[in-house]
Scaffold this motif. Structure first.
Motif, PDB file in Angstrom:
ATOM      1  N   GLU A 244       0.832  -1.205   0.000  1.00 31.04           N
ATOM      2  CA  GLU A 244       0.000   0.000   0.000  1.00 31.04           C
ATOM      3  C   GLU A 244       0.869   1.258   0.000  1.00 31.04           C
ATOM      4  N   LEU A 245       1.978   1.198   0.691  1.00 27.47           N
ATOM      5  CA  LEU A 245       2.881   2.349   0.713  1.00 27.47           C
ATOM      6  C   LEU A 245       3.480   2.586  -0.663  1.00 27.47           C
ATOM      7  N   THR A 246       3.783   1.515  -1.388  1.00 23.70           N
ATOM      8  CA  THR A 246       4.284   1.667  -2.760  1.00 23.70           C
ATOM      9  C   THR A 246       3.291   2.447  -3.606  1.00 23.70           C
ATOM     10  N   ALA A 247       2.018   2.057  -3.537  1.00 25.45           N
ATOM     11  CA  ALA A 247       0.985   2.758  -4.319  1.00 25.45           C
ATOM     12  C   ALA A 247       0.915   4.227  -3.929  1.00 25.45           C
ATOM     13  N   ALA A 248       1.038   4.505  -2.632  1.00 29.97           N
ATOM     14  CA  ALA A 248       0.978   5.903  -2.182  1.00 29.97           C
ATOM     15  C   ALA A 248       2.158   6.700  -2.709  1.00 29.97           C
ATOM     16  N   LEU A 249       3.351   6.107  -2.720  1.00 30.73           N
ATOM     17  CA  LEU A 249       4.521   6.804  -3.259  1.00 30.73           C
ATOM     18  C   LEU A 249       4.378   7.043  -4.755  1.00 30.73           C
ATOM     19  N   VAL A 250       3.879   6.038  -5.468  1.00 31.05           N
ATOM     20  CA  VAL A 250       3.716   6.165  -6.918  1.00 31.05           C
ATOM     21  C   VAL A 250       2.742   7.287  -7.254  1.00 31.05           C
ATOM     22  N   ASP A 251       1.720   7.461  -6.426  1.00 30.42           N
ATOM     23  CA  ASP A 251       0.688   8.457  -6.714  1.00 30.42           C
ATOM     24  C   ASP A 251       1.128   9.884  -6.399  1.00 30.42           C
ATOM     25  N   ILE A 252       2.353  10.059  -5.902  1.00 26.61           N
ATOM     26  CA  ILE A 252       2.936  11.396  -5.763  1.00 26.61           C
ATOM     27  C   ILE A 252       3.982  11.533  -6.859  1.00 26.61           C
ATOM     28  N   PRO A 253       3.667  12.190  -7.975  1.00 29.08           N
ATOM     29  CA  PRO A 253       4.626  12.258  -9.094  1.00 29.08           C
ATOM     30  C   PRO A 253       5.951  12.862  -8.645  1.00 29.08           C
TER      31      PRO A 253
ATOM     32  N   THR B  88       6.838   2.160 -10.273  1.00 27.19           N
ATOM     33  CA  THR B  88       6.554   1.001  -9.430  1.00 27.19           C
ATOM     34  C   THR B  88       7.772   0.097  -9.319  1.00 27.19           C
ATOM     35  N   SER B  89       8.424  -0.187 -10.450  1.00 30.68           N
ATOM     36  CA  SER B  89       9.612  -1.041 -10.425  1.00 30.68           C
ATOM     37  C   SER B  89      10.869  -0.243 -10.122  1.00 30.68           C
ATOM     38  N   ASP B  90      10.983   0.932 -10.718  1.00 28.81           N
ATOM     39  CA  ASP B  90      12.225   1.702 -10.644  1.00 28.81           C
ATOM     40  C   ASP B  90      11.958   3.071 -10.019  1.00 28.81           C
ATOM     41  N   MET B  91      12.026   3.214  -8.685  1.00 32.60           N
ATOM     42  CA  MET B  91      12.163   2.106  -7.754  1.00 32.60           C
ATOM     43  C   MET B  91      11.355   2.367  -6.490  1.00 32.60           C
ATOM     44  N   LYS B  92      10.085   2.795  -6.687  1.00 30.47           N
ATOM     45  CA  LYS B  92       9.300   3.179  -5.517  1.00 30.47           C
ATOM     46  C   LYS B  92       8.869   1.991  -4.674  1.00 30.47           C
ATOM     47  N   ALA B  93       8.845   0.792  -5.258  1.00 32.69           N
ATOM     48  CA  ALA B  93       8.602  -0.387  -4.431  1.00 32.69           C
ATOM     49  C   ALA B  93       9.771  -0.569  -3.459  1.00 32.69           C
TER      50      ALA B  93
END
Length: 357
Positions: free
Chosen positions: A16-25, A99-104
């Motif tokens: 869930e944290l990954t999704a939150a980071l991705v959603d902040i450009p 998502t892959s590079d590299m907010k996960a």
């Protein structure tokens, strides 16, 4: 820091944290919002950490008096968005820019920083900016200049996408321009000129005949490569070109230093006008240290060579063993289809927790 930074819950599941980071450009050069959100979250949710801001990089560390220190690092910037925001979930796959590079990897690192209050090593976390652009802007370089004590550690683990494998060291990279020169003439009277593009054929012939070296270092097999990546020449459709430039890229094993790599390329193209335009040394695997061996044991895997250049080379230059380990797929980096397998996020978080505790 922006006045109203987006709110992040670092204690949430890393998926869930990954999704939150991705959603902040956070395209390179525009990481302020994400850096602000991370800084605010670490300051409010992780009182056991010292937190500082350096430009658009966020750093945090423990002071537990442990014998050794482990540094976890990840870049928070992405390449330009390609119609792949906001994030979206499709079964076990999380899609979106970064998502892959590299907010996960960043999510795993930030989650561990906030939730591991008594790790068996002292822990430093470095979430930095501008990795995806020219090296002069890289946030790690700025930190090295301004806050060098923050980069001291016995082992550095970069959350670069590796699919949950351990990739040791990295290749060095060199770019060079090889010029062939001729004489301009009207193409209707080509015998009066000397075609520089045709002259570049000898450069391409050497590349075609080139046999890349393979070398084993600490059980990791590195294969070198020398490729033409660009050819330019000619000024008009009716003019014999008087100059042609072939740009080549040499990816070299980390047992060669920068000087040896330059000497090798000059030897291959002996007799040609050659200019080095970019050069970054690689990093040796660094698997012999006890901290690296303990991390490998925690993963239950063996290390493989890293093909490509990463910031492990910066740590190697500081004398710090460094490994690449993250949940993303490097083959999906920078693509419109970028996504991450959420099960690998969970596995990487579990492995790192086991290693650190």
């Amino acid at each position: 820091m922006p006045l109203t930074a987006p709110t992040l819950d670092l204690t949430a599941d890393p998926i869930e944290l990954t999704a939150a980071l991705v959603d902040i450009p956070s395209v390179s050069g525009d990481e302020a919002a994400l850096a602000g959100a991370l800084e605010q979250a670490l300051r409010t949710q992780a009182p056991h950490l010292e937190v500082v801001r350096c430009g658009d990089a966020v750093l945090a560390r423990t002071h537990l008096g442990r014998e050794r220190r482990v540094l976890l690092a990840g870049h928070i910037d992405t390449v330009p968005v390609a119609g792949n925001l906001p994030s979206r979930r499709d079964g076990d796959l999380l899609h979106g820019c970064g998502t892959s590079d590299m907010k996960a990897g960043d999510a795993v690192i930030a989650h561990l920083a906030a939730t591991l209050t008594r790790p068996r090593y002292d822990l430093t976390v470095v979430l930095y900016d501008c990795e995806e652009v020219e090296a002069a802007r890289n946030g790690l370089g700025r930190i090295e200049r301004e806050l060098p004590e923050w980069l001291r550690a016995d082992l550095a683990i970069l959350g670069e996408p590796t699919g949950g494998a351990v990739e040791a060291g990295c290749q060095g990279t060199l770019r060079a321009e090889i010029r062939t020169r001729g004489r301009r003439a009207h193409s209707a009277r080509s015998w009066l000129g000397d075609n520089a593009v045709h002259g570049a054929g000898a450069v391409l012939a050497r590349l075609t005949a080139y046999t890349p070296r393979e070398v084993d270092i600490d059980g990791c097999g590195y294969r070198e490569g020398l490729q033409a990546v660009r050819i330019t020449g000619g000024v008009a459709g009716n003019v014999v070109p008087d100059e042609c430039v072939v740009t080549v890229n040499f990816r070299f094993a980390p047992d060669r230093d920068a000087d040896a790599a330059v000497a090798h390329v000059r030897e291959v193209f002996d007799g040609f006008d050659l200019a080095i335009t970019d050069l970054s040394p690689g990093a040796l695997p660094g698997l012999s240290t006890s901290a690296a061996q303990e991390f490998l044991a925690a993963t239950g895997t063996t290390a493989r060579a890293k093909y490509g250049w990463t910031d492990v080379a910066r740590f190697a230059g500081l004398g710090i063993p460094a490994l690449n380990y993250g949940p993303g797929d490097p083959n999906l980096a920078h693509t419109r289809e970028e996504h991450v397998d959420t099960s690998v996020i969970s596995r990487c978080a579990s492995v790192l927790t086991r290693f650190l505790t």
